[in-house]
Design a protein around this motif. Structure first.
Motif, mmCIF file in Angstrom:
data_model
loop_
_atom_site.group_PDB
_atom_site.id
_atom_site.type_symbol
_atom_site.label_atom_id
_atom_site.label_comp_id
_atom_site.label_asym_id
_atom_site.label_seq_id
_atom_site.Cartn_x
_atom_site.Cartn_y
_atom_site.Cartn_z
ATOM 1 N N SER A 111 -31.573 83.175 19.052
ATOM 2 C CA SER A 111 -32.389 82.481 18.297
ATOM 3 C C SER A 111 -33.762 82.440 19.034
ATOM 4 O O SER A 111 -34.921 82.573 18.092
ATOM 5 N N VAL A 112 -33.823 82.480 20.287
ATOM 6 C CA VAL A 112 -35.176 82.482 20.995
ATOM 7 C C VAL A 112 -36.021 83.703 20.888
ATOM 8 O O VAL A 112 -37.006 84.031 20.492
ATOM 9 N N VAL A 113 -34.873 85.000 20.963
ATOM 10 C CA VAL A 113 -35.823 86.040 20.969
ATOM 11 C C VAL A 113 -36.324 86.411 19.454
ATOM 12 O O VAL A 113 -37.381 87.023 19.465
ATOM 13 N N ARG A 114 -35.514 85.769 18.575
ATOM 14 C CA ARG A 114 -35.936 86.181 17.118
ATOM 15 C C ARG A 114 -37.181 85.380 16.873
ATOM 16 O O ARG A 114 -38.000 85.750 16.226
ATOM 17 N N ILE A 115 -37.269 83.901 17.150
ATOM 18 C CA ILE A 115 -38.331 83.482 16.959
ATOM 19 C C ILE A 115 -39.559 83.807 17.603
ATOM 20 O O ILE A 115 -40.782 83.830 17.045
ATOM 21 N N ASN A 116 -39.540 84.150 19.018
ATOM 22 C CA ASN A 116 -40.574 84.684 19.573
ATOM 23 C C ASN A 116 -41.004 86.049 19.057
ATOM 24 O O ASN A 116 -42.263 86.476 18.749
ATOM 25 N N LYS A 117 -40.139 86.898 18.459
ATOM 26 C CA LYS A 117 -40.583 88.165 17.706
ATOM 27 C C LYS A 117 -41.424 87.865 16.539
ATOM 28 O O LYS A 117 -42.284 88.468 16.174
ATOM 29 N N ALA A 118 -40.787 86.864 15.835
ATOM 30 C CA ALA A 118 -41.489 86.647 14.378
ATOM 31 C C ALA A 118 -43.002 86.006 14.954
ATOM 32 O O ALA A 118 -43.759 86.180 13.775
ATOM 33 N N LEU A 119 -43.412 85.353 15.823
ATOM 34 C CA LEU A 119 -44.411 84.620 15.850
ATOM 35 C C LEU A 119 -45.523 85.245 17.123
ATOM 36 O O LEU A 119 -46.737 84.910 16.926
ATOM 37 N N LEU A 120 -44.905 85.981 17.909
ATOM 38 C CA LEU A 120 -45.703 86.876 18.911
ATOM 39 C C LEU A 120 -46.724 87.645 18.272
ATOM 40 O O LEU A 120 -47.989 87.491 18.878
ATOM 41 N N PRO A 121 -46.707 88.270 17.233
ATOM 42 C CA PRO A 121 -47.719 89.248 16.889
ATOM 43 C C PRO A 121 -48.917 88.263 16.366
ATOM 44 O O PRO A 121 -50.047 88.771 16.621
ATOM 45 N N THR A 122 -48.606 87.045 15.940
ATOM 46 C CA THR A 122 -50.011 86.183 15.416
ATOM 47 C C THR A 122 -50.569 85.692 16.973
ATOM 48 O O THR A 122 -51.722 85.834 17.037
ATOM 49 N N MET A 123 -49.919 85.518 17.821
ATOM 50 C CA MET A 123 -50.603 85.253 19.039
ATOM 51 C C MET A 123 -51.097 86.167 19.764
ATOM 52 O O MET A 123 -52.261 86.038 20.148
ATOM 53 N N ILE A 124 -50.673 87.382 19.716
ATOM 54 C CA ILE A 124 -51.351 88.276 20.266
ATOM 55 C C ILE A 124 -52.758 88.655 19.596
ATOM 56 O O ILE A 124 -53.816 89.061 20.188
ATOM 57 N N GLU A 125 -52.697 88.543 18.043
ATOM 58 C CA GLU A 125 -53.680 88.543 17.472
ATOM 59 C C GLU A 125 -54.828 87.560 17.848
ATOM 60 O O GLU A 125 -56.155 87.812 17.886
ATOM 61 N N GLN A 126 -54.515 86.354 18.059
ATOM 62 C CA GLN A 126 -55.203 85.354 18.415
ATOM 63 C C GLN A 126 -55.693 85.488 19.926
ATOM 64 O O GLN A 126 -56.754 84.851 20.424
ATOM 65 N N LYS A 127 -54.992 86.398 20.833
ATOM 66 C CA LYS A 127 -55.252 86.718 22.138
ATOM 67 C C LYS A 127 -55.094 85.280 23.136
ATOM 68 O O LYS A 127 -55.621 85.175 24.173
ATOM 69 N N SER A 128 -54.218 84.408 22.641
ATOM 70 C CA SER A 128 -53.649 82.994 23.239
ATOM 71 C C SER A 128 -52.397 82.712 22.605
ATOM 72 O O SER A 128 -52.301 82.889 21.460
ATOM 73 N N GLY A 129 -51.724 81.923 23.623
ATOM 74 C CA GLY A 129 -50.357 81.155 23.150
ATOM 75 C C GLY A 129 -49.677 80.955 24.657
ATOM 76 O O GLY A 129 -50.036 81.577 25.457
ATOM 77 N N VAL A 130 -48.761 79.972 24.297
ATOM 78 C CA VAL A 130 -47.906 79.482 25.428
ATOM 79 C C VAL A 130 -46.620 79.359 24.790
ATOM 80 O O VAL A 130 -46.584 78.585 23.776
ATOM 81 N N ILE A 131 -45.727 80.020 25.611
ATOM 82 C CA ILE A 131 -44.307 79.903 25.160
ATOM 83 C C ILE A 131 -43.531 79.124 26.322
ATOM 84 O O ILE A 131 -43.456 79.771 27.567
ATOM 85 N N ILE A 132 -42.822 78.163 26.088
ATOM 86 C CA ILE A 132 -41.887 77.500 26.842
ATOM 87 C C ILE A 132 -40.263 77.720 26.558
ATOM 88 O O ILE A 132 -40.213 77.278 25.364
ATOM 89 N N ASN A 133 -39.542 78.305 27.269
ATOM 90 C CA ASN A 133 -38.142 78.559 26.825
ATOM 91 C C ASN A 133 -37.322 77.410 27.702
ATOM 92 O O ASN A 133 -37.510 77.622 28.948
#
Ligand SMILES: NC(=O)c1ccc[n+]([C@@H]2O[C@H](COP(=O)([O-])OP(=O)(O)OC[C@H]3O[C@@H](n4cnc5c(N)ncnc54)[C@H](OP(=O)(O)O)[C@@H]3O)[C@@H](O)[C@H]2O)c1
Length: 257
Positions: A111-133
């Motif tokens: 579930s974590v792998v899938r959520i990050n995969k779905a939202l990371l492209p937007t963080m990469i576009e923003q050039k910012s983001g924080v993920i806590i697992n």
């Protein structure tokens, strides 16, 4: 707490109870727009929190969630992958069916792998983001009698998180793990009741058995807020150089350095 979190958009999975709810409250109080997911809505959603119902063991949930979040807010600054649970019985390898293993891995890892995969492209576009697992101390110190498949899935989460931190750090995204020890939450109380029932002992005796097994130098379980405090620090700019690390918040339970 600094003001850097004000106006940020965060997803907290499993944010209706226990540790997740404490994280949601802490971030909301810091001015974050929090999106909360769980299978069942909490009785009260406060502080403008946005609830989306999702069963994260279902493959399509991550895409659906991401679509709804990005459609409404157009960005995502913080992901706290907190939903998780030990879904299998104790008793070691022979008590665990394929289904137990798969269920634990679906919820605690995939579930974590899938959520990050779905939202990371937007963080990469923003050039910012924080993920806590959110992991567990049991991934570093497995208790075979109680949590074999669960702690294996969380150990995979630890390795994946480190790899992801290495991959996306240069794109402005930090990834860290928080590993609680024993925390007084509905999940923990249910776990203790299950031990009491299967071992034919009282809940107080089961509580003591868990505490003795884990061995907490501070002599008590954590309150959910004590985990949330660490998460709130790690997602803030106060922690902007902290990446690829796994922090225990366990009262000293992990016996190694
Ligand atoms: N409590 C501890 O001592 C402890 C220790 C180490 C690590 N942890 C970790 O900390 C995290 C939170 O644990 P907790 O004790 O706070 O748990 P909790 O009290 O049971 O709360 C779990 C949350 O996750 C949601 N959830 C559960 N299954 C889900 C699913 N299939 N899809 C979507 N949401 C789901 C629950 O809501 P619904 O039931 O409505 O879906 C709830 O909001 C977990 O990752 C756990 O492994 C806990």
């Amino acid at each position: 707490m600094d003001n850097s979190l004000k106006g940020q958009v965060a997803l907290v999975t499993g944010g209706t109870k226990g540790i997740g709810k404490a994280i949601v409250d802490k971030l909301s109080n810091a001015g974050v727009q929090v999106i909360v997911t769980a299978r069942t809505a909490a009785k009260e959603i406060t502080n403008g929190q946005h609830f989306i119902s999702a069963d994260l063991t279902q493959r399509e949930s991550a895409e659906t969630l991401a679509k709804e979040i990005l459609g409404k807010y157009g960005r995502i600054d913080i992901i706290v992958n907190n939903a998780g649970a030990n879904l299998s019985p104790g008793g070691g390898f022979s008590a665990l069916s394929d289904e137990h293993w798969i269920n634990d891995w679906q919820l605690n890892f995939m579930s974590v792998v899938r959520i990050n995969k779905a939202l990371l492209p937007t963080m990469i576009e923003q050039k910012s983001g924080v993920i806590i697992n959110i992991s567990t101390g049991a991934a570093k110190q497995p208790i075979w009698e109680m949590t074999m498949s669960y702690s294996s899935a969380k150990a995979a989460l630890n390795v994946y998180s480190k790899a992801l931190a290495n991959e996306v750090g240069s794109k402005g995204i930090r990834v860290n793990v928080v590993s609680p020890g024993v925390v007084k939450t509905p999940l923990m109380l249910e776990f203790i009741d299950n031990i009491a029932e299967s071992s034919n002992i009282t809940s107080d005796e089961a509580f003591k058995a868990v505490m003795d097994k884990v061995g907490v130098p501070l002599g008590r379980m954590a309150e959910p807020e004590e985990v949330a405090n660490l998460v709130a620090f790690l997602v803030s700019t106060e922690a902007k150089y902290i990446n690829g690390t796994n922090y225990s918040v366990d009262g000293g339970a992990l016996p190694t350095i």
